[in-house]
Design a protein around this motif. Structure first.
Motif, PDB file in Angstrom:
ATOM      1  N   TRP A  37      -3.335  -4.331  -6.182  1.00 43.43           N
ATOM      2  CA  TRP A  37      -4.388  -3.734  -6.728  1.00 43.43           C
ATOM      3  C   TRP A  37      -3.859  -2.202  -7.135  1.00 43.43           C
ATOM      4  O   TRP A  37      -2.752  -1.697  -6.663  1.00 43.43           O
ATOM      5  CB  TRP A  37      -5.438  -3.339  -5.755  1.00 43.43           C
ATOM      6  CG  TRP A  37      -6.576  -4.387  -5.589  1.00 43.43           C
ATOM      7  CD1 TRP A  37      -6.440  -5.824  -6.188  1.00 43.43           C
ATOM      8  CD2 TRP A  37      -7.788  -4.357  -4.741  1.00 43.43           C
ATOM      9  NE1 TRP A  37      -7.375  -6.270  -5.666  1.00 43.43           N
ATOM     10  CE2 TRP A  37      -8.510  -5.777  -5.063  1.00 43.43           C
ATOM     11  CE3 TRP A  37      -8.620  -3.386  -4.401  1.00 43.43           C
ATOM     12  CZ2 TRP A  37      -9.792  -5.992  -4.697  1.00 43.43           C
ATOM     13  CZ3 TRP A  37      -9.560  -3.661  -3.943  1.00 43.43           C
ATOM     14  CH2 TRP A  37     -10.399  -5.011  -4.068  1.00 43.43           C
ATOM     15  N   ARG A  38      -4.491  -1.621  -7.966  1.00 39.28           N
ATOM     16  CA  ARG A  38      -4.489  -0.377  -8.387  1.00 39.28           C
ATOM     17  C   ARG A  38      -5.542   0.479  -7.765  1.00 39.28           C
ATOM     18  O   ARG A  38      -6.730   0.328  -8.360  1.00 39.28           O
ATOM     19  CB  ARG A  38      -3.993  -0.211  -9.867  1.00 39.28           C
ATOM     20  CG  ARG A  38      -2.760  -0.762 -10.206  1.00 39.28           C
ATOM     21  CD  ARG A  38      -2.311  -0.405 -11.701  1.00 39.28           C
ATOM     22  NE  ARG A  38      -3.355  -0.603 -12.572  1.00 39.28           N
ATOM     23  CZ  ARG A  38      -3.440  -0.247 -13.965  1.00 39.28           C
ATOM     24  NH1 ARG A  38      -2.629   0.400 -14.413  1.00 39.28           N
ATOM     25  NH2 ARG A  38      -4.488  -0.722 -14.731  1.00 39.28           N
ATOM     26  N   LEU A  39      -5.404   1.884  -7.446  1.00 43.40           N
ATOM     27  CA  LEU A  39      -6.126   2.976  -6.908  1.00 43.40           C
ATOM     28  C   LEU A  39      -5.957   3.996  -7.912  1.00 43.40           C
ATOM     29  O   LEU A  39      -4.825   4.768  -7.878  1.00 43.40           O
ATOM     30  CB  LEU A  39      -6.311   3.001  -5.346  1.00 43.40           C
ATOM     31  CG  LEU A  39      -7.113   4.219  -4.930  1.00 43.40           C
ATOM     32  CD1 LEU A  39      -7.343   3.955  -3.394  1.00 43.40           C
ATOM     33  CD2 LEU A  39      -6.662   5.704  -5.220  1.00 43.40           C
ATOM     34  N   LYS A  68       1.179  -8.078   2.450  1.00 39.11           N
ATOM     35  CA  LYS A  68       0.554  -9.185   1.466  1.00 39.11           C
ATOM     36  C   LYS A  68      -0.275  -8.606   0.457  1.00 39.11           C
ATOM     37  O   LYS A  68      -0.437  -8.929  -0.548  1.00 39.11           O
ATOM     38  CB  LYS A  68      -0.079 -10.442   2.224  1.00 39.11           C
ATOM     39  CG  LYS A  68       1.044 -10.842   2.945  1.00 39.11           C
ATOM     40  CD  LYS A  68       2.021 -11.752   2.203  1.00 39.11           C
ATOM     41  CE  LYS A  68       2.754 -12.675   3.206  1.00 39.11           C
ATOM     42  NZ  LYS A  68       3.775 -13.624   2.433  1.00 39.11           N
ATOM     43  N   PHE A  69      -1.153  -7.585   0.891  1.00 41.07           N
ATOM     44  CA  PHE A  69      -2.107  -6.850   0.085  1.00 41.07           C
ATOM     45  C   PHE A  69      -1.463  -5.367  -0.221  1.00 41.07           C
ATOM     46  O   PHE A  69      -1.581  -4.504   0.809  1.00 41.07           O
ATOM     47  CB  PHE A  69      -3.343  -6.777   0.887  1.00 41.07           C
ATOM     48  CG  PHE A  69      -4.607  -6.153   0.119  1.00 41.07           C
ATOM     49  CD1 PHE A  69      -4.739  -6.054  -1.264  1.00 41.07           C
ATOM     50  CD2 PHE A  69      -5.912  -6.042   0.874  1.00 41.07           C
ATOM     51  CE1 PHE A  69      -5.495  -5.704  -1.949  1.00 41.07           C
ATOM     52  CE2 PHE A  69      -7.085  -5.621  -0.052  1.00 41.07           C
ATOM     53  CZ  PHE A  69      -6.723  -5.514  -1.152  1.00 41.07           C
ATOM     54  N   GLN A  70      -1.240  -5.333  -1.429  1.00 42.65           N
ATOM     55  CA  GLN A  70      -0.746  -4.003  -1.782  1.00 42.65           C
ATOM     56  C   GLN A  70      -1.581  -3.139  -2.740  1.00 42.65           C
ATOM     57  O   GLN A  70      -2.159  -3.869  -3.923  1.00 42.65           O
ATOM     58  CB  GLN A  70       0.558  -4.117  -2.407  1.00 42.65           C
ATOM     59  CG  GLN A  70       1.667  -4.653  -1.289  1.00 42.65           C
ATOM     60  CD  GLN A  70       3.139  -4.787  -1.890  1.00 42.65           C
ATOM     61  OE1 GLN A  70       3.435  -4.116  -2.925  1.00 42.65           O
ATOM     62  NE2 GLN A  70       4.150  -5.562  -1.245  1.00 42.65           N
ATOM     63  N   ILE A  71      -1.874  -2.097  -2.500  1.00 45.08           N
ATOM     64  CA  ILE A  71      -2.792  -1.146  -3.242  1.00 45.08           C
ATOM     65  C   ILE A  71      -1.807   0.081  -3.807  1.00 45.08           C
ATOM     66  O   ILE A  71      -1.336   0.700  -2.562  1.00 45.08           O
ATOM     67  CB  ILE A  71      -4.049  -0.768  -2.499  1.00 45.08           C
ATOM     68  CG1 ILE A  71      -4.708  -1.874  -2.121  1.00 45.08           C
ATOM     69  CG2 ILE A  71      -4.849   0.170  -3.521  1.00 45.08           C
ATOM     70  CD1 ILE A  71      -6.096  -1.813  -1.555  1.00 45.08           C
ATOM     71  N   ARG A  72      -1.564   0.260  -4.835  1.00 48.79           N
ATOM     72  CA  ARG A  72      -0.729   1.399  -5.334  1.00 48.79           C
ATOM     73  C   ARG A  72      -1.798   2.566  -5.830  1.00 48.79           C
ATOM     74  O   ARG A  72      -2.488   2.398  -6.582  1.00 48.79           O
ATOM     75  CB  ARG A  72       0.186   0.881  -6.371  1.00 48.79           C
ATOM     76  CG  ARG A  72       1.170   2.075  -6.702  1.00 48.79           C
ATOM     77  CD  ARG A  72       2.185   1.753  -7.924  1.00 48.79           C
ATOM     78  NE  ARG A  72       2.875   2.676  -8.431  1.00 48.79           N
ATOM     79  CZ  ARG A  72       3.637   2.775  -9.487  1.00 48.79           C
ATOM     80  NH1 ARG A  72       3.593   1.371 -10.193  1.00 48.79           N
ATOM     81  NH2 ARG A  72       4.312   3.580 -10.172  1.00 48.79           N
ATOM     82  N   PRO A  73      -1.426   3.884  -5.073  1.00 48.07           N
ATOM     83  CA  PRO A  73      -2.416   4.818  -5.478  1.00 48.07           C
ATOM     84  C   PRO A  73      -1.828   5.575  -6.759  1.00 48.07           C
ATOM     85  O   PRO A  73      -0.613   5.613  -6.849  1.00 48.07           O
ATOM     86  CB  PRO A  73      -2.456   5.708  -4.122  1.00 48.07           C
ATOM     87  CG  PRO A  73      -0.971   5.567  -3.802  1.00 48.07           C
ATOM     88  CD  PRO A  73      -0.774   4.142  -3.946  1.00 48.07           C
ATOM     89  N   PHE A  74      -2.825   6.139  -7.760  1.00 50.49           N
ATOM     90  CA  PHE A  74      -2.221   6.854  -8.678  1.00 50.49           C
ATOM     91  C   PHE A  74      -2.986   8.055  -8.995  1.00 50.49           C
ATOM     92  O   PHE A  74      -4.214   8.163  -8.745  1.00 50.49           O
ATOM     93  CB  PHE A  74      -2.556   6.011 -10.124  1.00 50.49           C
ATOM     94  CG  PHE A  74      -1.513   4.871 -10.225  1.00 50.49           C
ATOM     95  CD1 PHE A  74      -0.600   5.095 -11.093  1.00 50.49           C
ATOM     96  CD2 PHE A  74      -1.908   3.747  -9.600  1.00 50.49           C
ATOM     97  CE1 PHE A  74       0.480   3.903 -11.355  1.00 50.49           C
ATOM     98  CE2 PHE A  74      -0.995   2.581  -9.832  1.00 50.49           C
ATOM     99  CZ  PHE A  74       0.131   2.600 -10.607  1.00 50.49           C
ATOM    100  N   ALA A  75      -2.365   9.269  -9.145  1.00 42.96           N
ATOM    101  CA  ALA A  75      -3.163  10.611  -9.087  1.00 42.96           C
ATOM    102  C   ALA A  75      -3.833  10.842 -10.404  1.00 42.96           C
ATOM    103  O   ALA A  75      -3.798   9.891 -11.376  1.00 42.96           O
ATOM    104  CB  ALA A  75      -2.126  11.676  -8.997  1.00 42.96           C
ATOM    105  N   ALA A  76      -4.881  11.545 -10.528  1.00 49.37           N
ATOM    106  CA  ALA A  76      -5.638  12.092 -11.689  1.00 49.37           C
ATOM    107  C   ALA A  76      -4.729  12.143 -12.755  1.00 49.37           C
ATOM    108  O   ALA A  76      -3.837  12.698 -12.864  1.00 49.37           O
ATOM    109  CB  ALA A  76      -6.402  13.282 -11.274  1.00 49.37           C
ATOM    110  N   GLY A  77      -5.157  11.339 -13.856  1.00 48.14           N
ATOM    111  CA  GLY A  77      -4.211  11.691 -15.044  1.00 48.14           C
ATOM    112  C   GLY A  77      -2.801  10.361 -15.349  1.00 48.14           C
ATOM    113  O   GLY A  77      -2.493  10.369 -16.398  1.00 48.14           O
TER     114      GLY A  77
END
Length: 367
Positions: A37-39, A68-77
């Motif tokens: 996922w992407r956050l 197995k469940f990977q969520i990658r965080p992205f900063a504003a912008g």
């Protein structure tokens, strides 16, 4: 309603639990699907407590799922601007997003409730209403219209009132002021002659420096110091009555949520709870030293005059009554919050407030 999940060992010794876990983990991991996922966050990476909450969350989910469940965080912008998180989650651009719900009050006033309605309760009281008073159930029922659900995702405690280039001695000093203020409070201040500006965290400093705005508020000493506001504004006011509490939100797209296995859903719930248990204590630990540094550098600390607070308080409740009279959706949640506030404030005045006031007075005497 969100609840932290605890494993009950039921009398098995610690060694037995460890052995059982060691044997079961590989078999369980082999049967778990790989999901990515992407956050997207409303906050810049420089805010290591707000944005840091998304990193704590993603790391916890990865560890619980054996990666197995990977969520990658992205900063504003990085994917969308900070104030477009709700839209990105709603339309499925990303599976989830970290934000402050009140940024989206323009969609409907009910978006203020999850972050915190001005002049209602403190952080502990608000958590109690959300988790045990039915507040979050009502909010998530409302969010069905927007194709996402939300999880409580940390908070800040009571915030500061912001940075001003001139002293605020009365409401007359607020009139005409171009003030960066978060979300819903701007509607109330606008009724009192203020010119509210909604600007994402990373864009506030240049606006204040260039004179596009006259004053700003963000969170509190630790984050405000990082953003550099003391360099361009002298007076630091308190309290931030519009955020006597401030609760963060994790939005999750409903379609993405429904595709998850139940154990992965539980991981999101548990990891969001971990962020909530981490963030406010972190702020409480780092704000005192940051405030001392700011004052030592020349910042002038000022309380809002009581007549200013009383005027704003009265305008808030007048506005809430008006909204309730014309909007049944707002009234449904507001009635729940208002009733809970009455009981909470009566209780806190008995023990908490009495203890705090006495203890603070002793501390002020150096004891």
């Amino acid at each position: 309603m969100q609840r932290r999940r605890f494993i009950k060992t039921g009398g098995i010794g610690a060694a037995g639990v460890a052995a059982t876990t060691a044997l079961a983990a590989p078999a369980i991991a082999q049967g778990m699907p790989e999901i990515k996922w992407r956050l997207t966050s409303s906050f810049p990476k420089s805010l290591d407590t707000l944005y840091g909450g998304s990193e704590v969350f993603c790391k916890a989910v990865a560890e619980m799922s054996d990666n197995k469940f990977q969520i990658r965080p992205f900063a504003a912008g990085e994917i969308v601007p900070g104030l477009q998180v709700a839209d990105a989650v709603q339309n499925g651009t990303v599976e989830c997003g970290q934000t402050a719900a009140y940024y989206f009050f323009g969609k409907h006033p009910n978006f203020v409730f999850e972050t915190g309605l001005p002049f209602t309760m403190n952080q502990r009281q608000y958590y109690a209403w959300l988790g045990e008073g039915g507040g979050h159930d009502l909010i998530n029922d409302f969010y069905k219209e927007y194709n996402f659900r939300s999880f409580i995702f940390g908070g800040t405690g009571c915030q500061m009132g912001g940075w001003f280039r001139k002293e605020i001695k009365s409401m007359d000093d607020m009139k005409g002021l171009k003030f960066r203020v978060g979300g819903f409070a701007g509607l109330i201040l606008q009724r009192l002659g203020v010119v509210p500006q909604q600007i994402a965290g990373g864009d506030i400093y240049p606006a204040l420096e260039k004179g596009t705005i006259d004053a700003c508020e963000w969170v509190g000493p630790y984050d405000d110091e990082k953003l550099g506001f003391a360099k361009v504004a002298k007076y630091y006011y308190y309290p931030g009555w519009w955020e006597g509490t401030s609760v963060g939100s994790l939005y999750v797209n409903n379609a993405a949520w429904e595709k998850l296995p139940k154990n992965y859903q539980a991981m999101i719930d548990t990891a969001a709870g971990l962020v909530t248990s981490w963030m406010v204590p972190k702020y409480d630990a780092v704000n005192p030293a940051a405030l001392r540094r700011l004052v030592a550098q020349g910042t002038e600390l000022r309380p809002f005059p009581r007549p200013v607070l009383e005027t704003c308080f009265n305008e808030c409740y007048k506005f809430y009554d008006e909204l309730s009279a014309k909007d049944p959706k707002f009234k449904k949640i507001y009635d729940s919050l208002k009733a809970f506030r009455t009981d909470e404030n009566l209780w806190f005045r008995v023990a908490e407030n009495t203890f705090d006031n006495f203890n603070f007075a002793m501390s002020a005497q150096g004891r």
